[in-house]
Design a protein around this motif. Structure first.
Motif, short mmCIF file in Angstrom:
data_model
loop_
_atom_site.label_atom_id
_atom_site.label_comp_id
_atom_site.label_asym_id
_atom_site.label_seq_id
_atom_site.Cartn_x
_atom_site.Cartn_y
_atom_site.Cartn_z
N ASP A 175 -3.65 -7.25 -9.62
CA ASP A 175 -4.06 -5.99 -9.01
C ASP A 175 -5.41 -6.19 -8.35
OD1 ASP A 175 -1.94 -4.10 -9.94
OD2 ASP A 175 -2.66 -4.77 -11.90
N GLN A 210 -7.54 2.51 -3.49
CA GLN A 210 -6.21 2.32 -4.04
C GLN A 210 -6.15 0.97 -4.75
OE1 GLN A 210 -1.67 2.07 -2.36
NE2 GLN A 210 -2.95 3.65 -1.48
N SER A 211 -5.58 0.96 -5.94
CA SER A 211 -5.33 -0.29 -6.65
C SER A 211 -4.01 -0.84 -6.13
CB SER A 211 -5.27 -0.05 -8.16
OG SER A 211 -5.02 -1.28 -8.82
N VAL A 212 -4.04 -2.02 -5.55
CA VAL A 212 -2.86 -2.62 -4.93
C VAL A 212 -2.31 -3.71 -5.84
CG1 VAL A 212 -1.96 -3.81 -2.90
CG2 VAL A 212 -3.80 -2.12 -2.65
N ASN A 213 -1.06 -3.57 -6.25
CA ASN A 213 -0.43 -4.59 -7.07
C ASN A 213 0.11 -5.68 -6.14
OD1 ASN A 213 1.45 -6.18 -8.51
ND2 ASN A 213 1.74 -4.55 -9.98
N VAL A 254 0.85 -1.19 0.00
CA VAL A 254 0.00 0.00 0.00
C VAL A 254 0.89 1.25 0.00
CG1 VAL A 254 -1.68 1.34 1.35
CG2 VAL A 254 -1.91 -1.13 1.17
N VAL A 255 0.55 2.19 -0.85
CA VAL A 255 1.27 3.46 -0.91
C VAL A 255 0.65 4.41 0.12
CG1 VAL A 255 1.82 5.46 -2.36
CG2 VAL A 255 1.80 3.15 -3.35
N ASN A 256 1.47 4.95 1.00
CA ASN A 256 1.04 5.96 1.98
C ASN A 256 -0.09 5.45 2.87
OD1 ASN A 256 1.09 8.52 3.22
ND2 ASN A 256 -0.32 9.41 1.73
N ALA A 281 -1.77 11.19 -0.88
CA ALA A 281 -0.97 10.69 -2.01
C ALA A 281 -1.08 9.17 -2.08
CB ALA A 281 0.50 11.10 -1.85
N GLY A 282 -1.26 8.64 -3.29
CA GLY A 282 -1.41 7.20 -3.49
C GLY A 282 -2.86 6.74 -3.43
N TRP A 283 -3.75 7.57 -2.91
CA TRP A 283 -5.16 7.23 -2.77
C TRP A 283 -6.00 8.04 -3.75
CZ3 TRP A 283 -6.54 3.34 0.41
CH2 TRP A 283 -5.62 2.95 1.40
N GLN A 295 2.74 10.96 4.55
CA GLN A 295 3.12 12.01 3.59
C GLN A 295 2.30 13.27 3.84
OE1 GLN A 295 3.24 10.62 -0.49
NE2 GLN A 295 4.17 8.69 0.11
#
Length: 193
Positions: free
Chosen positions: A142, A82-85, A30-32, A41-43, A37
Motif C-alpha cells: 500500500d 488515497q491509500s493505493v493498494n 485509484v478509486v474514482n 468517493a474513495g478520497w 462519481q
C-alpha cells in the motif's frame, strides 16, 4: 518417452511465452480518479475543504477526461489523499494525473506518492490542463497518494488520476528462467525413469 518430453517442453515454452511477452495493460488502482462519481468517493479530504468540489461538464468548467474534475478553491491548505493498494514492493508503478491552474496569487500545489514528493509548485502559473506522468518502484503493498493544495482567490483543477503497477521486466525474466530450470529438471527425471 518422446511424447512426454514433448509435453514437458510444451509446458515450459507456454510458460516462457506467458512471462516473456510484454506485460498486459495493468488494471487501474485509484478509486474514482476521474471524479466521475460526481463526488470525492474513495478520497480522504483534509484541511480547508469549504470551497473544494467536484465540477462536472455543464457547470462551466470542462474536465480533462470524462465529464467531471476536482475543483479546488481552498483558502488555506487542503488535501486529497488515497491509500493505493499496489500489490507488493518491487513492482513498477505508473502514476499520471492532469492539473490546471488559473494562476491566482498565493496558490500552491504538490503531489507525493509513497512518501516521495513528485511535484512541488509553490506558485503555479496560469496553465491549461497538463498531463503529468511518473514511473518508479513500489515500496510496499500500500502506498499513500497525496495531493496538497491552496488557492485563495482562485481555483486549481485535478482530473484523470491513475496508478497502475506491473512486475519489472527483470522479474518476468527471472520467472521465465525459473520455468526453464524446472522444465530441465523434469526432463532429466523423465530420462532417468
Amino acid at each position: 518417452m518422446a511424447k512426454r518430453d514433448a509435453m514437458i517442453l510444451g509446458v515450459v515454452l507456454a510458460g516462457l511465452a506467458a512471462f516473456g511477452t510484454p506485460a498486459q495493460a495493468a488494471s487501474e488502482l485509484v478509486v474514482n480518479g476521474g471524479f466521475e462519481q460526481q463526488d470525492f468517493a474513495g478520497w480522504i479530504s483534509g484541511g480547508d475543504t469549504d470551497f473544494n468540489l467536484v465540477n462536472c461538464t455543464g457547470g462551466g468548467q470542462t474536465a480533462f477526461a470524462g465529464s467531471c474534475s476536482a475543483a479546488i478553491g481552498s483558502l488555506s491548505d487542503s488535501s486529497l489523499v488515497q491509500s493505493v493498494n499496489v500489490g507488493a514492493a518491487g513492482l513498477t508503478y505508473n502514476l499520471s494525473f492532469a492539473f490546471q491552474s488559473d494562476g491566482a496569487a498565493g496558490s500552491s500545489f504538490s503531489v507525493s506518492f509513497g512518501g516521495q514528493t513528485l511535484v512541488s509548485m509553490p506558485s503555479p502559473g496560469e496553465s491549461p490542463y497538463t498531463l503529468y506522468q511518473f514511473s518508479g518502484q513500489t515500496t510496499g503493498a500500500d502506498m499513500l497518494l497525496a495531493f496538497s493544495f491552496a488557492s485563495p482567490g482562485g481555483t486549481l483543477y485535478l482530473d484523470a488520476v491513475s496508478v497502475t503497477a506491473v512486475p519489472e521486466p527483470a522479474t518476468m525474466g527471472l520467472m521465465g528462467a525459473g520455468l526453464l530450470v524446472l522444465g530441465a529438471a523434469a526432463r532429466r527425471r523423465v530420462k532417468q525413469a
